[in-house]
Design a protein around this motif. Structure first.
Motif, PDB file in Angstrom:
ATOM      1  N   HIS A 171      72.071 -56.430  71.272  1.00 50.57           N
ATOM      2  CA  HIS A 171      71.305 -56.537  70.036  1.00 50.57           C
ATOM      3  C   HIS A 171      70.149 -57.522  70.181  1.00 50.57           C
ATOM      4  O   HIS A 171      69.041 -57.276  69.692  1.00 50.57           O
ATOM      5  CB  HIS A 171      72.238 -56.982  68.902  1.00 50.57           C
ATOM      6  CG  HIS A 171      71.607 -56.981  67.540  1.00 50.57           C
ATOM      7  ND1 HIS A 171      70.693 -57.928  67.122  1.00 50.57           N
ATOM      8  CD2 HIS A 171      71.762 -56.136  66.492  1.00 50.57           C
ATOM      9  CE1 HIS A 171      70.320 -57.678  65.889  1.00 50.57           C
ATOM     10  NE2 HIS A 171      70.941 -56.590  65.470  1.00 50.57           N
ATOM     11  N   SER A 172      70.391 -58.620  70.885  1.00 48.75           N
ATOM     12  CA  SER A 172      69.383 -59.666  71.022  1.00 48.75           C
ATOM     13  C   SER A 172      68.152 -59.199  71.783  1.00 48.75           C
ATOM     14  O   SER A 172      67.060 -59.730  71.594  1.00 48.75           O
ATOM     15  CB  SER A 172      69.984 -60.891  71.723  1.00 48.75           C
ATOM     16  OG  SER A 172      70.486 -60.553  73.007  1.00 48.75           O
ATOM     17  N   ALA A 173      68.302 -58.195  72.652  1.00 44.75           N
ATOM     18  CA  ALA A 173      67.157 -57.627  73.368  1.00 44.75           C
ATOM     19  C   ALA A 173      66.509 -56.525  72.537  1.00 44.75           C
ATOM     20  O   ALA A 173      65.278 -56.438  72.431  1.00 44.75           O
ATOM     21  CB  ALA A 173      67.592 -57.078  74.723  1.00 44.75           C
ATOM     22  N   LEU A 174      67.328 -55.692  71.937  1.00 42.13           N
ATOM     23  CA  LEU A 174      66.830 -54.546  71.185  1.00 42.13           C
ATOM     24  C   LEU A 174      65.956 -54.974  70.006  1.00 42.13           C
ATOM     25  O   LEU A 174      64.993 -54.288  69.651  1.00 42.13           O
ATOM     26  CB  LEU A 174      68.020 -53.723  70.687  1.00 42.13           C
ATOM     27  CG  LEU A 174      67.783 -52.278  70.249  1.00 42.13           C
ATOM     28  CD1 LEU A 174      67.064 -51.491  71.334  1.00 42.13           C
ATOM     29  CD2 LEU A 174      69.096 -51.620  69.874  1.00 42.13           C
ATOM     30  N   LYS A 175      66.266 -56.124  69.419  1.00 40.68           N
ATOM     31  CA  LYS A 175      65.513 -56.564  68.242  1.00 40.68           C
ATOM     32  C   LYS A 175      64.054 -56.909  68.566  1.00 40.68           C
ATOM     33  O   LYS A 175      63.212 -56.975  67.665  1.00 40.68           O
ATOM     34  CB  LYS A 175      66.189 -57.773  67.596  1.00 40.68           C
ATOM     35  CG  LYS A 175      66.101 -59.062  68.397  1.00 40.68           C
ATOM     36  CD  LYS A 175      66.798 -60.203  67.664  1.00 40.68           C
ATOM     37  CE  LYS A 175      66.675 -61.519  68.433  1.00 40.68           C
ATOM     38  NZ  LYS A 175      67.375 -62.630  67.725  1.00 40.68           N
ATOM     39  N   HIS A 176      63.735 -57.115  69.842  1.00 43.21           N
ATOM     40  CA  HIS A 176      62.360 -57.436  70.235  1.00 43.21           C
ATOM     41  C   HIS A 176      61.512 -56.182  70.477  1.00 43.21           C
ATOM     42  O   HIS A 176      60.300 -56.288  70.671  1.00 43.21           O
ATOM     43  CB  HIS A 176      62.360 -58.288  71.507  1.00 43.21           C
ATOM     44  CG  HIS A 176      62.958 -59.644  71.318  1.00 43.21           C
ATOM     45  ND1 HIS A 176      62.416 -60.588  70.475  1.00 43.21           N
ATOM     46  CD2 HIS A 176      64.068 -60.218  71.865  1.00 43.21           C
ATOM     47  CE1 HIS A 176      63.156 -61.691  70.509  1.00 43.21           C
ATOM     48  NE2 HIS A 176      64.152 -61.488  71.338  1.00 43.21           N
ATOM     49  N   THR A 177      62.144 -55.024  70.474  1.00 49.89           N
ATOM     50  CA  THR A 177      61.419 -53.786  70.753  1.00 49.89           C
ATOM     51  C   THR A 177      60.885 -53.149  69.471  1.00 49.89           C
ATOM     52  O   THR A 177      61.205 -53.581  68.361  1.00 49.89           O
ATOM     53  CB  THR A 177      62.332 -52.768  71.454  1.00 49.89           C
ATOM     54  OG1 THR A 177      63.292 -52.255  70.496  1.00 49.89           O
ATOM     55  CG2 THR A 177      63.081 -53.406  72.620  1.00 49.89           C
ATOM     56  N   ALA A 178      60.114 -52.098  69.639  1.00 44.21           N
ATOM     57  CA  ALA A 178      59.612 -51.321  68.498  1.00 44.21           C
ATOM     58  C   ALA A 178      60.624 -50.276  68.064  1.00 44.21           C
ATOM     59  O   ALA A 178      60.309 -49.416  67.227  1.00 44.21           O
ATOM     60  CB  ALA A 178      58.295 -50.660  68.859  1.00 44.21           C
ATOM     61  N   LEU A 179      61.829 -50.321  68.643  1.00 47.30           N
ATOM     62  CA  LEU A 179      62.887 -49.364  68.335  1.00 47.30           C
ATOM     63  C   LEU A 179      62.349 -47.933  68.521  1.00 47.30           C
ATOM     64  O   LEU A 179      61.787 -47.627  69.551  1.00 47.30           O
ATOM     65  CB  LEU A 179      63.427 -49.596  66.927  1.00 47.30           C
ATOM     66  CG  LEU A 179      64.041 -50.988  66.686  1.00 47.30           C
ATOM     67  CD1 LEU A 179      64.418 -51.168  65.229  1.00 47.30           C
ATOM     68  CD2 LEU A 179      65.257 -51.206  67.577  1.00 47.30           C
ATOM     69  N   MET A 180      62.497 -47.080  67.516  1.00 51.26           N
ATOM     70  CA  MET A 180      62.035 -45.695  67.631  1.00 51.26           C
ATOM     71  C   MET A 180      60.620 -45.501  67.082  1.00 51.26           C
ATOM     72  O   MET A 180      60.213 -44.397  66.761  1.00 51.26           O
ATOM     73  CB  MET A 180      63.012 -44.757  66.917  1.00 51.26           C
ATOM     74  CG  MET A 180      64.350 -44.665  67.603  1.00 51.26           C
ATOM     75  SD  MET A 180      64.245 -43.881  69.237  1.00 51.26           S
ATOM     76  CE  MET A 180      65.988 -43.876  69.683  1.00 51.26           C
ATOM     77  N   GLY A 181      59.876 -46.588  66.970  1.00 55.11           N
ATOM     78  CA  GLY A 181      58.488 -46.489  66.550  1.00 55.11           C
ATOM     79  C   GLY A 181      58.335 -46.169  65.071  1.00 55.11           C
ATOM     80  O   GLY A 181      59.273 -46.313  64.286  1.00 55.11           O
ATOM     81  N   ASN A 182      57.161 -45.697  64.715  1.00 54.23           N
ATOM     82  CA  ASN A 182      56.859 -45.415  63.311  1.00 54.23           C
ATOM     83  C   ASN A 182      56.654 -43.936  63.032  1.00 54.23           C
ATOM     84  O   ASN A 182      56.099 -43.558  61.992  1.00 54.23           O
ATOM     85  CB  ASN A 182      55.610 -46.199  62.881  1.00 54.23           C
ATOM     86  CG  ASN A 182      54.392 -45.850  63.731  1.00 54.23           C
ATOM     87  OD1 ASN A 182      54.424 -44.924  64.533  1.00 54.23           O
ATOM     88  ND2 ASN A 182      53.318 -46.614  63.560  1.00 54.23           N
ATOM     89  N   GLY A 183      57.076 -43.094  63.966  1.00 52.31           N
ATOM     90  CA  GLY A 183      56.956 -41.651  63.762  1.00 52.31           C
ATOM     91  C   GLY A 183      55.582 -41.090  64.085  1.00 52.31           C
ATOM     92  O   GLY A 183      55.300 -39.939  63.754  1.00 52.31           O
ATOM     93  N   SER A 184      54.744 -41.869  64.739  1.00 54.17           N
ATOM     94  CA  SER A 184      53.386 -41.396  65.029  1.00 54.17           C
ATOM     95  C   SER A 184      53.296 -40.612  66.333  1.00 54.17           C
ATOM     96  O   SER A 184      52.245 -40.052  66.647  1.00 54.17           O
ATOM     97  CB  SER A 184      52.412 -42.575  65.075  1.00 54.17           C
ATOM     98  OG  SER A 184      52.755 -43.488  66.097  1.00 54.17           O
ATOM     99  N   PHE A 185      54.381 -40.577  67.115  1.00 57.78           N
ATOM    100  CA  PHE A 185      54.431 -39.739  68.308  1.00 57.78           C
ATOM    101  C   PHE A 185      55.880 -39.379  68.585  1.00 57.78           C
ATOM    102  O   PHE A 185      56.804 -40.031  68.104  1.00 57.78           O
ATOM    103  CB  PHE A 185      53.799 -40.428  69.525  1.00 57.78           C
ATOM    104  CG  PHE A 185      54.343 -41.798  69.833  1.00 57.78           C
ATOM    105  CD1 PHE A 185      55.513 -41.964  70.559  1.00 57.78           C
ATOM    106  CD2 PHE A 185      53.673 -42.940  69.391  1.00 57.78           C
ATOM    107  CE1 PHE A 185      56.010 -43.220  70.852  1.00 57.78           C
ATOM    108  CE2 PHE A 185      54.158 -44.210  69.679  1.00 57.78           C
ATOM    109  CZ  PHE A 185      55.337 -44.344  70.409  1.00 57.78           C
ATOM    110  N   HIS A 186      56.064 -38.308  69.353  1.00 57.73           N
ATOM    111  CA  HIS A 186      57.424 -37.836  69.631  1.00 57.73           C
ATOM    112  C   HIS A 186      58.019 -38.574  70.828  1.00 57.73           C
ATOM    113  O   HIS A 186      57.336 -39.337  71.520  1.00 57.73           O
ATOM    114  CB  HIS A 186      57.409 -36.323  69.905  1.00 57.73           C
ATOM    115  CG  HIS A 186      56.701 -35.950  71.163  1.00 57.73           C
ATOM    116  ND1 HIS A 186      55.339 -35.958  71.282  1.00 57.73           N
ATOM    117  CD2 HIS A 186      57.188 -35.562  72.375  1.00 57.73           C
ATOM    118  CE1 HIS A 186      54.997 -35.589  72.497  1.00 57.73           C
ATOM    119  NE2 HIS A 186      56.103 -35.356  73.193  1.00 57.73           N
ATOM    120  N   ALA A 187      59.303 -38.335  71.067  1.00 55.96           N
ATOM    121  CA  ALA A 187      60.019 -38.915  72.212  1.00 55.96           C
ATOM    122  C   ALA A 187      59.884 -40.434  72.275  1.00 55.96           C
ATOM    123  O   ALA A 187      59.698 -41.009  73.358  1.00 55.96           O
ATOM    124  CB  ALA A 187      59.552 -38.273  73.515  1.00 55.96           C
ATOM    125  N   ALA A 188      60.001 -41.089  71.128  1.00 58.14           N
ATOM    126  CA  ALA A 188      59.904 -42.547  71.093  1.00 58.14           C
ATOM    127  C   ALA A 188      61.068 -43.210  71.813  1.00 58.14           C
ATOM    128  O   ALA A 188      60.990 -44.393  72.170  1.00 58.14           O
ATOM    129  CB  ALA A 188      59.848 -43.032  69.646  1.00 58.14           C
TER     130      ALA A 188
END
Length: 299
Positions: A171-188
Motif C-alpha cells: 500500500h505504501s508504494a501504491l499510494k504514490h502512483t496515479a493508480l488507474m489514471g483518470n480515464g483519459s487513455f486505455h490500459a492504464a
C-alpha cells in the motif's frame, strides 16, 4: 480511509457480474490467510449483482459493499477501491476471475520478508467462461534488478497482460502512483505496473495462484474496439483525446515524481521519449484527428 485492523485489503470492482460473482467472492473468502477485508464496489449494475453482494456482506463482517449511483468507469471504480482500503497490503480482484486459496499466504510471506519488493504475484492460468484451461500464461514480470533504470526498461520489454496486479502490492508504494489514471487513455494498468517498478522490485512466485477468465461477457473483452474500451474505462462512451501521447506523458510525470536520482530520471525520461518517437505515426494520426474534430466544432 477504512480501519487498519486488516493486514490485507482486497478491492473487487464489479459491473453486471452476476454470472461469476459468487465464485469470485468464495475464492476470496476461502483464503488460508484470513486477516483481510473484501471491499466490493458495484458500478451501478443492473443485474442481480447488488442482491448477491448484500447477501454475502450480511454473512461475513469482512465484506464491505459499496454501490455507485452511476457508472464511474473502470478507472474511477478501481481507484475508489484503493482509497477505501485500510490494509498494509492491497490487491484488486475482478468479479469474474478465480485464485488459489494460498494466494494471500504465499504473497504476504514474500513481501513481509522482502522490504525491497513492492509487489508479489504467482503464475497465471487463463481459463474460459466454463473454467476450462486455455493457456498457462508466462507473465515474465519477475523484475528483481537492483538498478531502477534497468528494472524500468526491462518492464517494457517483457510486459504483456498485467495479471500481477491481482497478486499483492504494498500500500505504501501504491499510494504514490496515479493508480488507474483518470480515464483519459486505455490500459492504464500497464502504466501502473511501470510506475511500481520505480519504487521497488516485483517478485514472481513459481506457483499458479491466479486464474484469469477470458470470456465474451467481460467488459474489456474487445481490446481492439475503441468504443468498448472508452465505455469500459470512463463509464460512458466518452472519446479518448490524444490517448497515446497522454499515456507517455503520464510515464514522464511518474518518473519525475519518483524518489530516484537525477541521472536515473534523465535516463528513463529519454527512454520514454524514444518510445514516443517509435509511436510517432499513431500519435500523429491522433493529433490529426484531434485537429479535425476541433475544426468541425468551430464551424
Amino acid at each position: 480511509m477504512a480501519s487498519t485492523s486488516f493486514k490485507i485489503s482486497v478491492g473487487m470492482p464489479v459491473y453486471n457480474g452476476e454470472r461469476y460473482l459468487e465464485s469470485a467472492i468464495k475464492a476470496t473468502l476461502q483464503q488460508t490467510y484470513s486477516n483481510f477485508e473484501l471491499i466490493i464496489s458495484d458500478n451501478a449494475s443492473t443485474d442481480k449483482t447488488e442482491v448477491i453482494c448484500r447477501d454475502f456482506a450480511a454473512s461475513d463482517p469482512r465484506i464491505k459493499y459499496i454501490r455507485n449511483s452511476v457508472n464511474i468507469g473502470a478507472a474511477g471504480n478501481y481507484n475508489q477501491l484503493f482509497h477505501l482500503a485500510g490494509g498494509e497490503y492491497f490487491r484488486w480482484f475482478n468479479a469474474d476471475d478465480l485464485c488459489s486459496e494460498h494466494l494471500h499466504e504465499r504473497c504476504l510471506k514474500v513481501l513481509e520478508s522482502r522490504p525491497d519488493a513492492v509487489m508479489c504475484y504467482g503464475k497465471t492460468d487463463i481459463i474460459d467462461g466454463e473454467g476450462r484451461l486455455l493457456q498457462h500464461y508466462d507473465d515474465n514480470l519477475d523484475l528483481q534488478h537492483d538498478d531502477v533504470v534497468t528494472r524500468f526498461k526491462t518492464y517494457f520489454e517483457v510486459v504483456g497482460l498485467t495479471n500481477a496486479i491481482y497478486g499483492l502490492m504494498r500500500h505504501s508504494a501504491l499510494k504514490h502512483t496515479a493508480l488507474m489514471g483518470n480515464g483519459s487513455f486505455h490500459a492504464a494498468d500497464t502504466n501502473l505496473m511501470g510506475e511500481l517498478t520505480l519504487y521497488g522490485k516485483i517478485v514472481e512466485i513459481p506457483e499458479t495462484l491466479f486464474f484469469r477468465r477470458m470470456h465474451e461477457d467481460a467488459s474489456s473483452w474487445d481490446r481492439k474496439n475503441t468504443s468498448v474500451q472508452q465505455t469500459f474505462w470512463t463509464g460512458q462512451n466518452k472519446k479518448f483525446v490524444l490517448p497515446t501521447l497522454k499515456k507517455h506523458l503520464a510515464y514522464i510525470k511518474a518518473i519525475q515524481k519518483s524518489p530516484n536520482g537525477f541521472m536515473g530520471k534523465l535516463q528513463m525520461d529519454l527512454y520514454i521519449l524514444r518510445r514516443v518517437v517509435w509511436h510517432r505515426q499513431l500519435i500523429g494520426a491522433e493529433i490529426s484527428q484531434f485537429l479535425k474534430t476541433r475544426g468541425e466544432q468551430q464551424t
